[in-house]
Design a protein around this motif. Sequence first.
Motif, PDB file in Angstrom:
ATOM      1  N   THR A  51       0.860  -1.186   0.000  1.00 28.28           N
ATOM      2  CA  THR A  51       0.000   0.000   0.000  1.00 28.28           C
ATOM      3  C   THR A  51       0.895   1.234   0.000  1.00 28.28           C
ATOM      4  O   THR A  51       2.109   1.143   0.228  1.00 28.28           O
ATOM      5  CB  THR A  51      -0.904   0.039   1.250  1.00 28.28           C
ATOM      6  N   THR A  54       2.834   1.369   3.269  1.00 32.99           N
ATOM      7  CA  THR A  54       3.638   0.228   3.701  1.00 32.99           C
ATOM      8  C   THR A  54       5.081   0.683   3.907  1.00 32.99           C
ATOM      9  O   THR A  54       5.678   1.245   2.985  1.00 32.99           O
ATOM     10  CB  THR A  54       3.602  -0.895   2.656  1.00 32.99           C
ATOM     11  N   LEU A 188      -2.225  -0.468   9.096  1.00 35.72           N
ATOM     12  CA  LEU A 188      -1.770  -1.013   7.811  1.00 35.72           C
ATOM     13  C   LEU A 188      -2.688  -2.145   7.359  1.00 35.72           C
ATOM     14  O   LEU A 188      -3.048  -2.217   6.172  1.00 35.72           O
ATOM     15  CB  LEU A 188      -0.335  -1.517   7.944  1.00 35.72           C
ATOM     16  N   THR A 191      -5.756  -0.692   5.970  1.00 34.76           N
ATOM     17  CA  THR A 191      -5.514  -0.173   4.622  1.00 34.76           C
ATOM     18  C   THR A 191      -5.476  -1.303   3.601  1.00 34.76           C
ATOM     19  O   THR A 191      -6.060  -1.200   2.511  1.00 34.76           O
ATOM     20  CB  THR A 191      -4.176   0.600   4.583  1.00 34.76           C
ATOM     21  N   GLN A 195      -8.177  -1.634   0.649  1.00 34.32           N
ATOM     22  CA  GLN A 195      -7.635  -1.473  -0.701  1.00 34.32           C
ATOM     23  C   GLN A 195      -7.882  -2.689  -1.572  1.00 34.32           C
ATOM     24  O   GLN A 195      -8.163  -2.559  -2.768  1.00 34.32           O
ATOM     25  CB  GLN A 195      -6.132  -1.193  -0.617  1.00 34.32           C
ATOM     26  N   ARG A 202      -6.780   3.395  -3.602  1.00 32.50           N
ATOM     27  CA  ARG A 202      -5.569   3.320  -2.793  1.00 32.50           C
ATOM     28  C   ARG A 202      -5.385   4.579  -1.959  1.00 32.50           C
ATOM     29  O   ARG A 202      -5.032   4.512  -0.777  1.00 32.50           O
ATOM     30  CB  ARG A 202      -4.349   3.143  -3.714  1.00 32.50           C
ATOM     31  N   CYS A 203      -5.614   5.720  -2.574  1.00 36.37           N
ATOM     32  CA  CYS A 203      -5.404   7.002  -1.884  1.00 36.37           C
ATOM     33  C   CYS A 203      -6.355   7.150  -0.701  1.00 36.37           C
ATOM     34  O   CYS A 203      -5.945   7.554   0.389  1.00 36.37           O
ATOM     35  CB  CYS A 203      -5.589   8.164  -2.857  1.00 36.37           C
ATOM     36  N   GLU A 204      -7.612   6.842  -0.909  1.00 40.17           N
ATOM     37  CA  GLU A 204      -8.606   6.992   0.153  1.00 40.17           C
ATOM     38  C   GLU A 204      -8.274   6.096   1.341  1.00 40.17           C
ATOM     39  O   GLU A 204      -8.374   6.522   2.499  1.00 40.17           O
ATOM     40  CB  GLU A 204     -10.002   6.662  -0.399  1.00 40.17           C
ATOM     41  N   CYS A 205      -7.893   4.869   1.066  1.00 35.47           N
ATOM     42  CA  CYS A 205      -7.569   3.921   2.145  1.00 35.47           C
ATOM     43  C   CYS A 205      -6.375   4.412   2.957  1.00 35.47           C
ATOM     44  O   CYS A 205      -6.390   4.384   4.200  1.00 35.47           O
ATOM     45  CB  CYS A 205      -7.265   2.543   1.557  1.00 35.47           C
ATOM     46  N   SER A 206      -5.338   4.859   2.265  1.00 35.21           N
ATOM     47  CA  SER A 206      -4.131   5.304   2.945  1.00 35.21           C
ATOM     48  C   SER A 206      -4.358   6.599   3.708  1.00 35.21           C
ATOM     49  O   SER A 206      -3.881   6.764   4.838  1.00 35.21           O
ATOM     50  CB  SER A 206      -2.999   5.484   1.931  1.00 35.21           C
ATOM     51  N   SER A 209      -6.145   5.940   7.020  1.00 30.15           N
ATOM     52  CA  SER A 209      -5.266   5.407   8.066  1.00 30.15           C
ATOM     53  C   SER A 209      -4.321   6.477   8.597  1.00 30.15           C
ATOM     54  O   SER A 209      -4.069   6.554   9.812  1.00 30.15           O
ATOM     55  CB  SER A 209      -4.468   4.222   7.520  1.00 30.15           C
TER      56      SER A 209
END
Length: 313
Positions: A51, A54, A188, A191, A195, A202-206, A209
């Motif tokens: 991610t 990560t 993590l 995320t 994801q 990807r952006c929204e999940c990261s 978090s």
Amino acid sequence: MAKHNPARIVLMVLGLLVSLAAIAFNFLSGYGAESGVFQQRTEDVILKYTTPITPAQWALFVWDFIHFWVFAIFIYLSVGLCRRDTYEWMHTTPAVLPYGFHVSFIINLGLNIAWMFLFDRELLGTVLIISALMTITDYMVLFFSCHGLKIYGAWLNKYHNTDLWLIRVLVQNGVAVYATWGTLCTLLNLTIYLQHQTEASRCECSLLSLLLLLMELLAWFLLENFYLDEHVRYIVTIYPVVILWLTGTLDNSGAPESHIYIFAAIILAISCIVFAARIALITWKHCKRPLYTDNGPNMSPLEIALTHSNICL
């Protein structure tokens, strides 16, 4: 005549054995299928489900460091089985770390072992749940250590100052490292799950978090310095762990989303600032507002325990 506490001895020995098992499985997880226990290396699974937040592989050495720190905690507790005061064994009177500390730690290490196998099988939903439960038990272990020291801290300061500082440095700060790393791993895992198992980007999940991390970081800074000072004054290892994790994230060039790295860099800068502020506040309070007076309590550990709830026994 001084007597041992069989239940406490069983919990200490069991904790030591489970910590050894966690170290062994953590070691074997690095060999994957060659170990005959796991199907793949933990590092390979992490790379498969990478991610934007990560951390780089070099930062993951903290897991090995944590396992050996936990092992050192149980060695210290086990040594206490052979030490005695004038009238009582040190592991029974005072029982600074209550039963809840040992039970929570054993459950946590058991969950840690389960997490390794579930992550190896790529069961992402279950991994997230187990990771969250690990984090909760981390907090419980930290709570019980702080509660016990709140009860017996003044007595230890007067009669066993070395043990007081060993509990502060080895036990409380060690558990704090474990709890902080567990919190970051849970974020993590969250995320990874969002994801790869949902339609979120990807952006929204990261970003979710990272935002949760920033909120937790600032909330903890306020709590530890202004509301929980007498309980957690000498816990300082939380921010270095966050700083290490974010440094590893910034060093991992596998994701192109620059705004995520900017946000992570901002949180890293905030972590460094609050860490410096934390050290300054602890230093000032240690000199100007000591937790204990020189006289300390005149009561025996047993009398102290009887004046508090059964959680301390």
